[in-house]
Design a protein around this motif. Sequence first.
Motif, PDB file in Angstrom:
ATOM      1  N   MET A  40      -4.896 -18.406  -2.112  1.00  0.00           N
ATOM      2  CA  MET A  40      -5.613 -19.280  -1.195  1.00  0.00           C
ATOM      3  C   MET A  40      -5.322 -18.534   0.303  1.00  0.00           C
ATOM      4  O   MET A  40      -5.645 -19.483   1.095  1.00  0.00           O
ATOM      5  CB  MET A  40      -4.554 -20.477  -1.179  1.00  0.00           C
ATOM      6  N   GLY A  41      -5.058 -17.331   0.287  1.00  0.00           N
ATOM      7  CA  GLY A  41      -5.236 -16.669   1.544  1.00  0.00           C
ATOM      8  C   GLY A  41      -4.116 -16.260   2.408  1.00  0.00           C
ATOM      9  O   GLY A  41      -4.257 -15.668   3.392  1.00  0.00           O
ATOM     10  N   SER A  42      -2.841 -16.188   1.554  1.00  0.00           N
ATOM     11  CA  SER A  42      -1.502 -15.612   2.251  1.00  0.00           C
ATOM     12  C   SER A  42      -1.908 -14.041   2.297  1.00  0.00           C
ATOM     13  O   SER A  42      -1.585 -13.548   1.304  1.00  0.00           O
ATOM     14  CB  SER A  42      -0.577 -16.148   1.599  1.00  0.00           C
ATOM     15  N   GLU A  43      -2.055 -13.520   3.425  1.00  0.00           N
ATOM     16  CA  GLU A  43      -2.395 -12.002   3.560  1.00  0.00           C
ATOM     17  C   GLU A  43      -1.151 -11.151   3.196  1.00  0.00           C
ATOM     18  O   GLU A  43      -1.154 -10.411   2.610  1.00  0.00           O
ATOM     19  CB  GLU A  43      -2.680 -11.713   4.927  1.00  0.00           C
ATOM     20  N   LYS A  44       0.200 -11.969   3.563  1.00  0.00           N
ATOM     21  CA  LYS A  44       1.259 -11.206   2.907  1.00  0.00           C
ATOM     22  C   LYS A  44       1.609 -11.144   1.621  1.00  0.00           C
ATOM     23  O   LYS A  44       1.874  -9.977   0.918  1.00  0.00           O
ATOM     24  CB  LYS A  44       2.642 -11.836   3.652  1.00  0.00           C
ATOM     25  N   LYS A  45       1.137 -12.236   1.045  1.00  0.00           N
ATOM     26  CA  LYS A  45       1.334 -12.311  -0.649  1.00  0.00           C
ATOM     27  C   LYS A  45       0.222 -11.468  -1.310  1.00  0.00           C
ATOM     28  O   LYS A  45       0.582 -10.722  -2.307  1.00  0.00           O
ATOM     29  CB  LYS A  45       1.110 -13.782  -1.013  1.00  0.00           C
ATOM     30  N   ILE A  46      -0.796 -11.478  -0.701  1.00  0.00           N
ATOM     31  CA  ILE A  46      -2.140 -10.609  -1.140  1.00  0.00           C
ATOM     32  C   ILE A  46      -1.572  -9.124  -1.209  1.00  0.00           C
ATOM     33  O   ILE A  46      -1.756  -8.544  -2.074  1.00  0.00           O
ATOM     34  CB  ILE A  46      -3.423 -10.787  -0.385  1.00  0.00           C
ATOM     35  N   LYS A  47      -1.111  -8.748  -0.170  1.00  0.00           N
ATOM     36  CA  LYS A  47      -0.651  -7.370   0.159  1.00  0.00           C
ATOM     37  C   LYS A  47       0.508  -6.888  -0.917  1.00  0.00           C
ATOM     38  O   LYS A  47       0.464  -5.879  -1.676  1.00  0.00           O
ATOM     39  CB  LYS A  47      -0.373  -6.923   1.353  1.00  0.00           C
ATOM     40  N   GLU A  48       1.483  -8.098  -1.003  1.00  0.00           N
ATOM     41  CA  GLU A  48       2.527  -7.957  -1.811  1.00  0.00           C
ATOM     42  C   GLU A  48       2.168  -7.645  -3.297  1.00  0.00           C
ATOM     43  O   GLU A  48       2.550  -6.719  -3.889  1.00  0.00           O
ATOM     44  CB  GLU A  48       3.260  -8.791  -1.840  1.00  0.00           C
ATOM     45  N   PHE A  49       1.253  -8.562  -3.618  1.00  0.00           N
ATOM     46  CA  PHE A  49       0.746  -8.513  -5.090  1.00  0.00           C
ATOM     47  C   PHE A  49      -0.300  -7.174  -5.553  1.00  0.00           C
ATOM     48  O   PHE A  49       0.068  -6.690  -6.742  1.00  0.00           O
ATOM     49  CB  PHE A  49       0.233  -9.832  -5.594  1.00  0.00           C
ATOM     50  N   LYS A  50      -0.833  -6.826  -4.372  1.00  0.00           N
ATOM     51  CA  LYS A  50      -1.903  -5.498  -4.851  1.00  0.00           C
ATOM     52  C   LYS A  50      -0.987  -4.604  -5.056  1.00  0.00           C
ATOM     53  O   LYS A  50      -1.367  -3.512  -5.581  1.00  0.00           O
ATOM     54  CB  LYS A  50      -2.855  -5.734  -3.610  1.00  0.00           C
ATOM     55  N   GLU A  51       0.172  -4.476  -3.977  1.00  0.00           N
ATOM     56  CA  GLU A  51       0.951  -3.268  -4.244  1.00  0.00           C
ATOM     57  C   GLU A  51       1.639  -2.937  -5.481  1.00  0.00           C
ATOM     58  O   GLU A  51       1.662  -2.020  -6.221  1.00  0.00           O
ATOM     59  CB  GLU A  51       1.981  -3.073  -3.175  1.00  0.00           C
ATOM     60  N   LYS A  52       2.151  -4.350  -6.006  1.00  0.00           N
ATOM     61  CA  LYS A  52       2.796  -4.335  -7.304  1.00  0.00           C
ATOM     62  C   LYS A  52       2.025  -4.385  -8.585  1.00  0.00           C
ATOM     63  O   LYS A  52       2.404  -3.799  -9.353  1.00  0.00           O
ATOM     64  CB  LYS A  52       3.705  -5.621  -7.288  1.00  0.00           C
TER      65      LYS A  52
END
Length: 105
Positions: free
Chosen positions: A43-55
């Motif tokens: 839904m657009g949480s940039e922090k979460k996007i980065k976190e999940f893409k890294e993991k």
Amino acid sequence: MEEAYIDELLRTLRLIERTPTHYFHNKLNEEAGEIAAVFSAYMGSEKKIKEFKEKHGSLREALLDELGDTTNVIMVLAARYGIRPEEVIERGRVKLKRKNDKRDN
């Protein structure tokens, strides 16, 4: 249902057969929270996007991992009570059909 998956579920169940039922409740809540976190990234949480893409490499992979974890908890819990994975899936299909039929009429 693939027999290898059922074998792994039963193997897991043997390892935790003395585990209190509340463990499954807590684990299911934990997994639901992780799915919700992936949805917040979608839904657009940039922090979460980065976190999940890294993991996980991608949001899709993160969602797939968390859905798989949740499915495993559900299936191990079912197996603990003598319910086979096919029964869970069939019951879900029947209930979904019933809801859709009711809505469509």
